[in-house]
Design an enzyme around this catalytic site. Structure first.
Site: not given
Ligand SMILES: [Zn+2]
Length: 161
Positions: A4, A86, A122, A132
């Site tokens: 992400h 992330e 994602h 993303d």
């Molecule tokens: Zn995401």
């Protein structure tokens, strides 16, 4: 593994608000954009900052809340069976070399312990809803960094629809 990107406010790097969000401690009155995040409870397993600093928020043996409504290869709810990472960034913008390096380090370590057989974004598990890490993320760069030790780990952009 699901990759992400996030930054708070979007496109602003270096602050601590992403960490606050992942710890449910974000002051949602601090920025107009944050009003839309009120009540949102999300956290990935890991967060890799622009300088490569890597923070863990959730034990990898536990479910993290990163993918939301999602599906991959016919399996629903990716949160139930995937590791979420992330990267500090923004859809459409590029990422730092040190972030790819840290991602490769993480992937290698995780693959040694968990049955990780793919790395995707994602945007791939929630198409139409999420974008993303976006076109600025270079899957071939990650692939290049992994090639030596994990030549067979499939990932987005290399035969993965
Ligand atoms: Zn995401």
């Amino acid at each position: 593994m699901v990759v992400h990107s996030i930054s708070l406010p979007p496109g602003v790097y270096g602050g601590d608000d992403v960490e606050r969000l992942f710890m449910n401690r974000l002051d949602t009155s601090a920025h107009p954009y944050y009003a839309g995040l009120r009540g949102l409870e999300v956290s990935p397993h890991f967060f890799v900052r622009r300088d490569g600093r890597t923070l863990q928020f959730v034990n990898c043996d536990e479910r993290a809340w990163h993918a939301g409504a999602s599906r991959w290869r016919g399996r629903e709810n990716c949160n139930d069976w995937s590791i979420g990472i992330e990267l500090e960034g923004l859809e459409g913008q590029s990422f730092e070399p040190v972030q790819y390096r840290q991602l490769a380090v993480l992937l290698r370590a995780l693959a040694g312990r968990y049955p990780i057989d793919e790395a995707v974004g994602h945007e791939h598990v929630a198409p139409g809803r999420k974008r993303d890490p976006g076109p600025g993320f270079d899957w071939s760069e990650l692939r290049r960094r992994l090639r030596r030790r994990q030549p067979r780990l499939p990932m987005a952009g290399a035969g993965v629809p």
